[in-house]
Motif scaffolding. Structure first.
Motif, short mmCIF file in Angstrom:
data_model
loop_
_atom_site.label_atom_id
_atom_site.label_comp_id
_atom_site.label_asym_id
_atom_site.label_seq_id
_atom_site.Cartn_x
_atom_site.Cartn_y
_atom_site.Cartn_z
N SER A 17 0.83 -1.21 0.00
CA SER A 17 0.00 0.00 0.00
C SER A 17 0.86 1.26 0.00
O SER A 17 0.55 2.23 -0.69
CB SER A 17 -0.94 0.00 1.22
N SER A 125 -6.20 -4.02 7.43
CA SER A 125 -7.39 -4.70 6.94
C SER A 125 -7.38 -6.12 7.47
O SER A 125 -6.34 -6.64 7.85
CB SER A 125 -7.39 -4.72 5.40
N SER A 133 -3.55 -4.91 -1.10
CA SER A 133 -3.02 -3.56 -0.84
C SER A 133 -3.67 -2.54 -1.77
O SER A 133 -4.12 -2.88 -2.86
CB SER A 133 -1.49 -3.55 -1.03
N LYS A 134 -3.71 -1.30 -1.30
CA LYS A 134 -4.28 -0.22 -2.12
C LYS A 134 -3.66 1.10 -1.71
O LYS A 134 -3.31 1.31 -0.54
CB LYS A 134 -5.80 -0.17 -1.98
N LEU A 137 -5.02 3.13 1.40
CA LEU A 137 -5.13 2.48 2.71
C LEU A 137 -4.71 3.39 3.86
O LEU A 137 -5.28 3.37 4.93
CB LEU A 137 -4.31 1.19 2.75
N TYR A 343 -16.41 3.37 0.73
CA TYR A 343 -15.00 3.64 1.00
C TYR A 343 -14.77 5.00 1.65
O TYR A 343 -13.79 5.20 2.35
CB TYR A 343 -14.18 3.54 -0.30
#
Length: 366
Positions: A17, A125, A133-134, A137, A343
């Protein structure tokens, strides 16, 4: 910031992330990645995140401006030993572990204090690994920094700027204060959540009635029990003293409320819940730290074919991303049959407005 190069020893949920966030923010960045999983390295290359890959922490990382230790804590000793001969003389060395005292001791033993700033991004998470992953995050999450006494103010300033650039909030603490604070607000809650789940498991009937109707409050306070067992095993062993100190205090609080319930002390029971309510309501309503703000509402829908699909279609056509969706079977403390999680707050507000305009009944948590 000028063109930079960042190395990641471990490319899991947090490392991945951070790498993705940096790649989005800095066009002139080179990312070096090392991971035990060849599939992870291949995917990171295919996605354009990792520019240079290696299956060992070696000379590949000798030109990095910043080196992130993102492998499991139990691997830090070996990874640091392998990296030490190749560390650039003026790089920033950091980690992402949720316990800091141990890594600070290792850094001191290796004579690397002048390079090291401990790091703990307080985001995560239940799902682990690079595939989950992002880049978003860490947005609006506290990112705790634990610099050594030997590291320069310039290095600390640069690292703080980097943290801010990816949307996180830097907070500088000593490693000892960090470990005590996180034991209280992160580590102990995981122990408690797992204990509650195990209690229900051992107390449930053969038909599984408790499991069937568990929802609302129980699911809210035990959600984190779904986290990585191996990771929390290591955290309990790494931050043992602080967790035990606070666990003793928690057991004493439970003993007191048990006594008050046993004697029927209405005033003390009320005060017990009221003190907790007032303090909990004083928490900052922001998506940061271990207690996250959840962007969700519940909605009334008809019990008929296609009802759920209609809502999902409406939101999709308006470009609104849904994080989670599900039927709320136990609504003792909540209204609305369907629970939808988003989100961010903007997505939630837009979805609420659109669905209300189409006649749906929306129930938002206060």
């Amino acid at each position: 910031m000028k063109a930079i190069s960042c190395g990641f020893i471990g490319l899991g949920l947090i490392g991945g992330s951070i790498a993705k966030a940096l790649k989005e923010k800095y066009k002139e960045i080179t990312i070096y990645a090392c991971d035990a999983s060849q599939d992870t390295l291949r995917l990171a290359r295919e996605e354009g995140i990792a520019d240079v890959i290696s299956d060992q922490p070696d000379h590949t990382f000798s030109s990095c401006d910043i080196l992130f230790l993102c492998a499991p804590v139990s691997h830090n000793d070996e990874n640091l030993r392998l990296l030490a001969p190749h560390l650039p003389k003026d790089c920033i060395l950091t980690d992402v572990g949720s316990v800091k005292t141990g890594i600070h001791r290792q850094i001191t033993a290796l004579g690397l204090e002048h390079l090291f700033i401990g790091g703990h991004p307080m985001a995560g998470s239940e799902r682990c690994g690079y595939v989950n992953s992002k880049s978003q995050l860490l947005e609006n999450a506290y990112y705790i920094l634990t610099p050594t006494q030997s590291v320069s103010e310039e290095k600390l300033r640069l690292y703080q700027e980097l943290v801010v650039s990816i949307g996180a909030i830097p907070l500088v603490l000593s490693n000892t204060v960090h470990d005590y604070v996180t034991a209280a607000v992160s580590h102990l809650p995981h122990v408690i959540a797992a204990s509650l789940v195990n209690l229900v498991k051992s107390s449930d009937s053969e038909e599984g009635i408790m499991k069937l109707i568990a929802a609302g409050g129980f699911k809210d306070i035990t959600r984190i029990a779904s986290s990585s067992s191996a990771m929390w095993q290591q955290i309990c062993l790494s931050n043992q003293e602080n967790i035990l100190t606070l666990l003793d205090r928690y057991i004493e609080i439970l003993r007191c409320i048990k006594e008050q319930i046993s004697t029927g002390d209405a005033g003390e029971i009320y005060d017990f819940f009221d003190r907790a309510r007032i303090y909990r309501d004083s928490f900052i309503e922001a998506s940061s730290g271990p207690i996250k703000k959840v962007f969700s509402f519940q909605i009334d829908i008809a019990d008929e074919p296609g009802a759920l699909a209609s809502i999902a279609t409406i939101l999709a056509l308006n470009g609104i991303n849904i994080k989670n969706i599900g039927i709320a079977h136990n609504r003792e403390l909540e209204e609305g049959v369907l629970r939808i999680e988003f989100y961010d707050e903007e997505g939630m507000r837009t979805a609420s407005s659109i669905l209300r305009s189409k006649g749906y009944g929306i129930h938002e948590k206060k």
